[in-house]
Every structure is written in structure tokens, then in C-alpha cells.
Design a protein around this motif. Structure first.
Motif, mmCIF file in Angstrom:
data_model
loop_
_atom_site.group_PDB
_atom_site.id
_atom_site.type_symbol
_atom_site.label_atom_id
_atom_site.label_comp_id
_atom_site.label_asym_id
_atom_site.label_seq_id
_atom_site.Cartn_x
_atom_site.Cartn_y
_atom_site.Cartn_z
ATOM 1 N N TYR A 12 0.812 -1.211 0.000
ATOM 2 C CA TYR A 12 0.000 0.000 0.000
ATOM 3 C C TYR A 12 0.854 1.273 0.000
ATOM 4 N N ARG A 50 -8.057 11.207 -2.215
ATOM 5 C CA ARG A 50 -8.759 10.366 -3.193
ATOM 6 C C ARG A 50 -7.905 9.168 -3.585
ATOM 7 N N LEU A 53 -7.824 6.642 -0.680
ATOM 8 C CA LEU A 53 -9.069 5.874 -0.573
ATOM 9 C C LEU A 53 -9.168 4.819 -1.674
ATOM 10 N N LEU A 54 -8.808 5.194 -2.881
ATOM 11 C CA LEU A 54 -8.860 4.232 -3.981
ATOM 12 C C LEU A 54 -7.910 3.072 -3.735
ATOM 13 N N ALA A 56 -6.642 2.052 -0.886
ATOM 14 C CA ALA A 56 -7.081 1.268 0.273
ATOM 15 C C ALA A 56 -8.227 0.330 -0.102
ATOM 16 N N SER A 57 -9.128 0.810 -0.944
ATOM 17 C CA SER A 57 -10.246 -0.055 -1.331
ATOM 18 C C SER A 57 -9.809 -1.165 -2.280
ATOM 19 N N ALA A 58 -8.713 -0.964 -3.001
ATOM 20 C CA ALA A 58 -8.201 -1.985 -3.914
ATOM 21 C C ALA A 58 -7.268 -2.971 -3.220
ATOM 22 N N ASP A 60 -5.662 -5.884 -1.011
ATOM 23 C CA ASP A 60 -6.114 -7.215 -0.607
ATOM 24 C C ASP A 60 -5.810 -7.473 0.866
#
Length: 70
Positions: A12, A50, A53-54, A56-58, A60
Motif C-alpha cells: 500500500y 482520493r 481511498l482508492l 485502500a479499497s483496492a 487485498d
């Protein structure tokens, strides 16, 4: 850094740094006046919300982000 040079999955924090680097490289190809303004606007960490967040949401379960998210 070219996005294709990244591994298929990256951690990350490394992916966030890759996004920041890609933005800087993109800015280098702009007019000098625009470059100065954009460097000022992109220097704050809140501007990366932004992207954070993107990524973090992607991410695994192991904490890796796919290259396509960058």
C-alpha cells in the motif's frame, strides 16, 4: 517511473508513493507557469485523499494493491 515497471502487486505505502511519483512526472511535461501552480497545489497531503481511498479499497488482505489501481 512508468506504471508498467511496477510489480503486479505492491504494498500500500509503495503504491501511494508510486501515485505521487506519477503525478510529479506528469507535471514535468507541462508549461513552467502551470508547473509552479500545480506543485503548490499538490504539495499538501490532503490532496492525496482520493488516491489513498482508492488504493485502500483496492488493497487485498495481505496489504498489497494491484498495479492497475495505481
Amino acid at each position: 517511473m512508468i506504471k508498467n515497471e511496477l510489480a503486479e502487486r505492491i504494498e500500500y505505502l509503495a503504491s501511494l508513493e508510486a501515485v505521487r511519483q506519477l503525478i510529479k512526472e506528469t507535471l514535468l511535461d507541462t508549461d513552467e507557469l502551470i508547473l509552479e501552480m500545480m506543485e503548490h497545489l499538490t504539495s499538501g497531503s490532503g490532496k492525496n485523499l482520493r488516491a489513498m481511498l482508492l488504493l485502500a479499497s483496492a488493497m487485498d488482505r495481505e496489504g498489497f494493491v494491484p498495479r492497475d489501481a495505481v
